[in-house]
Design an enzyme around this catalytic site. Structure first.
Site, PDB file in Angstrom:
ATOM      1  N   LYS A  95       0.888  -1.175   0.000  1.00  0.00           N
ATOM      2  CA  LYS A  95       0.000   0.000   0.000  1.00  0.00           C
ATOM      3  C   LYS A  95       0.921   1.219   0.000  1.00  0.00           C
ATOM      4  O   LYS A  95       1.214   1.794   1.051  1.00  0.00           O
ATOM      5  CB  LYS A  95      -0.915  -0.016   1.222  1.00  0.00           C
ATOM      6  CG  LYS A  95      -2.122  -0.947   1.028  1.00  0.00           C
ATOM      7  CD  LYS A  95      -3.078  -0.899   2.207  1.00  0.00           C
ATOM      8  CE  LYS A  95      -3.949   0.328   2.232  1.00  0.00           C
ATOM      9  NZ  LYS A  95      -5.008   0.375   1.220  1.00  0.00           N
TER      10      LYS A  95
HETATM   11  N1  PMP Z   1      -7.226  -3.210  -3.233  1.00  0.00           N
HETATM   12  C1  PMP Z   1      -6.765  -1.967  -3.035  1.00  0.00           C
HETATM   13  C2  PMP Z   1      -6.073  -1.271  -4.150  1.00  0.00           C
HETATM   14  C3  PMP Z   1      -6.960  -1.343  -1.787  1.00  0.00           C
HETATM   15  O1  PMP Z   1      -6.517  -0.110  -1.581  1.00  0.00           O
HETATM   16  C4  PMP Z   1      -7.657  -2.024  -0.765  1.00  0.00           C
HETATM   17  C5  PMP Z   1      -7.897  -1.351   0.562  1.00  0.00           C
HETATM   18  N2  PMP Z   1      -6.860  -1.581   1.474  1.00  0.00           N
HETATM   19  C6  PMP Z   1      -8.104  -3.331  -1.027  1.00  0.00           C
HETATM   20  C7  PMP Z   1      -7.865  -3.886  -2.269  1.00  0.00           C
HETATM   21  C8  PMP Z   1      -8.784  -4.123   0.039  1.00  0.00           C
HETATM   22  O2  PMP Z   1      -7.865  -4.489   1.032  1.00  0.00           O
HETATM   23  P1  PMP Z   1      -8.328  -4.731   2.536  1.00  0.00           P
HETATM   24  O3  PMP Z   1      -9.428  -5.719   2.480  1.00  0.00           O
HETATM   25  O4  PMP Z   1      -7.114  -5.279   3.200  1.00  0.00           O
HETATM   26  O5  PMP Z   1      -8.759  -3.437   3.066  1.00  0.00           O
END
Ligand code: PMP
Length: 308
Positions: A159
């Site tokens: 991220k």
């Molecule tokens: N894909 C992206 C690009 C994201 O930013 C997120 C949010 N964190 C997700 C998927 C979903 O991830 P998570 O379930 O860990 O929040």
């Protein structure tokens, strides 16, 4: 956003209004910083519970590792900072938590390997990311003209702030065109994910989601969704699928910490299934809502409880 009292930065709690940065902060110029999004929910038996805190902080440190950033504090301290933000701001009814690791001032060349690295955690109240109506009845999406970058260059498992420019452009395009969210394909043309959500489709009882080997974030909600569906005897297949497979799906839903489980009712003006959230989506949505609120003891291991 409604202000809270405190933000944690570099080991101390500081007043919300004092949490400022200098304009020459390196991350502000070039986008190298890493972050997390975590939700904390009011619990059925009292207190507030941070959902899968350890997994989020582990991913935060993995993002920093990918980005060649040395984090100056141990993981346990950032986990503790998250707990303090919930407790000391009095977020009894839950909140969204935002840890961020960023590069401070010093050299302005792009590598800036010697600049100080800062860590902060803030929290605020955040309702349904894609709207209450969207969660209830499903959202309208479009296939974005923007692609998720190739896995040899785009570090999809991190991220990393700068990489969100692609997501932001895709989301802005979708909103300006009257849709609720964008679905991004990868550079080979198969479906990848939303701008901040992972993607699932259901056809003839088979649930599918792109594999971790593709250009997607390893979503923690994605993993939870797979575990919850499998606990109900619904196996999830990790493979690739095309945009026309999406058009003809029986159900599509997206998962994410902010978006939780959000049904998709339309892709590029094609109605999905009956146009209403389907049975697999509804089962998962209900189960997820119970698990995060501590209503199912089998998943108590995922909740870090804060008492007031
Ligand atoms: N894909 C992206 C690009 C994201 O930013 C997120 C949010 N964190 C997700 C998927 C979903 O991830 P998570 O379930 O860990 O929040």
């Amino acid at each position: 956003m409604e202000k809270a009292d405190w933000i944690w930065r570099d080991g101390e709690m500081i007043a919300w209004d004092d949490a400022q940065v200098h304009v020459l902060t390196h991350s502000l110029h070039y986008g190298l910083a890493v972050f997390e999004g975590i939700r904390c929910y009011e619990q059925a038996d009292g207190g507030a519970g941070i959902f899968r805190l350890k997994e989020h902080i582990d991913r935060l440190y993995e993002s920093a590792h990918i980005a060649l950033m040395d984090v100056p504090v141990p993981r346990e301290q950032v986990m503790d900072a998250c707990r303090r933000i919930v407790k000391e701001n009095g977020f009894k009814d839950g909140c969204y938590l935002r840890p961020l690791i960023y590069i401070g001032t010093g050299a302005m060349g792009i590598a800036a390997l010697e600049n100080p690295v800062h860590v902060m955690v803030a929290g605020w109240r955040w309702g349904a990311y894609l709207g209450e109506e969207g969660v209830r009845n499903g959202i309208r999406t479009m296939i974005s003209s923007y692609r998720r970058g190739r896995t040899d260059t785009f570090m999809a498992k991190g991220k990393i702030c700068g990489q969100y420019v692609t997501s932001i452009l895709a989301k802005r395009e979708a909103l300006k065109m009257g849709f609720d969210e964008a679905i991004m394909l990868d550079t080979t043309g198969v479906a990848a994910e939303g701008t901040g959500e992972n993607l699932f489709m259901v056809k003839n009882g088979v649930v599918r989601t792109p594999s971790l080997g593709s250009s997607i974030l390893g979503g923690i909600t994605r993993e939870t969704a797979m575990e919850l569906l499998e606990s109900k005897g619904i196996k999830v297949r990790e493979d690739s699928f095309t945009r026309d497979e999406l058009y003809t799906a029986d159900e599509i839903f997206m998962t994410g910490t902010a978006a939780e489980v959000t049904p998709v009712r339309e892709v590029d003006h094609r109605q999905i299934g009956t146009g209403k959230p389907g049975p697999v989506t509804e089962t998962l949505k209900g189960l997820y809502a119970s698990v995060v609120r501590g209503e199912i003891s089998d998943y108590a291991k995922y909740i870090d409880t804060i008492t007031f």
